[in-house]
Design an enzyme around this catalytic site. Structure first.
Site, PDB file in Angstrom:
ATOM      1  CG  ASP A  71      39.461   1.909  65.024  1.00  0.00           C
ATOM      2  OD1 ASP A  71      40.487   1.870  65.739  1.00  0.00           O
ATOM      3  OD2 ASP A  71      39.476   1.818  63.788  1.00  0.00           O
ATOM      4  CB  THR A  72      33.349   0.500  67.568  1.00  0.00           C
ATOM      5  OG1 THR A  72      33.660  -0.878  67.792  1.00  0.00           O
ATOM      6  CG2 THR A  72      33.233   0.788  66.076  1.00  0.00           C
TER       7      THR A  72
END
Length: 147
Positions: A71-72
């Protein structure tokens, strides 16, 4: 994994390669965890950068190695206004010339959002156990420079 990456980074730096570490503010199990792990492994503080310090630099990077993140580093946060993570600050790794993402699987992260970075032309996926893969990479880099 941090010790393998520290060893590989030192080998590369000893051979004139600019190596830096980029850390997302929510990476790890608690804030600052990755900074501590890298410091314990001997990674110099001056090559460890937070998202806002390094995001603009990805465009000039020849290679970005992503270890375990999802996600990052998900471009949907910036490219898809309908994404559940739209607007979330992310490391723009896809701006690098080449990206290698190391993960166990192609699965989604905590947000359960597919990551378009995995399918971009400049991205290669290196699937497998992080410890074994990082150890193999560090050994390969070391062997390459000992020739």
């Amino acid at each position: 994994v941090p010790y393998d990456m520290a060893d590989m980074a030192q080998t590369l730096r000893d051979n004139g390669i600019n190596v830096r570490f980029a850390i997302h503010p929510v990476a790890g199990r608690m804030p600052g965890q990755l900074n501590v792990l890298l410091a314990e492994a001997g990674v110099p503080y001056d090559i460890v950068h937070e998202l806002d310090e390094i995001n603009e630099d990805f465009e000039g990077a020849d290679l970005t190695l992503v270890i375990g993140a999802n996600d990052t580093v998900n471009s949907a946060a910036l490219e898809d206004p309908n994404s559940p993570i739209a607007g979330m600050p992310v490391l723009r790794v896809w701006d690098s010339k080449n990206v290698v993402v190391m993960k166990r699987t192609m699965g989604t992260g905590y947000a359960a959002v597919d990551n378009p970075v995995f399918f971009k032309e400049n991205t290669d996926m290196l699937l497998g156990d992080a410890k074994a893969t990082c150890d193999a990479l560090a050994s390969g880099v070391s062997a390459y420079y000992k020739r």
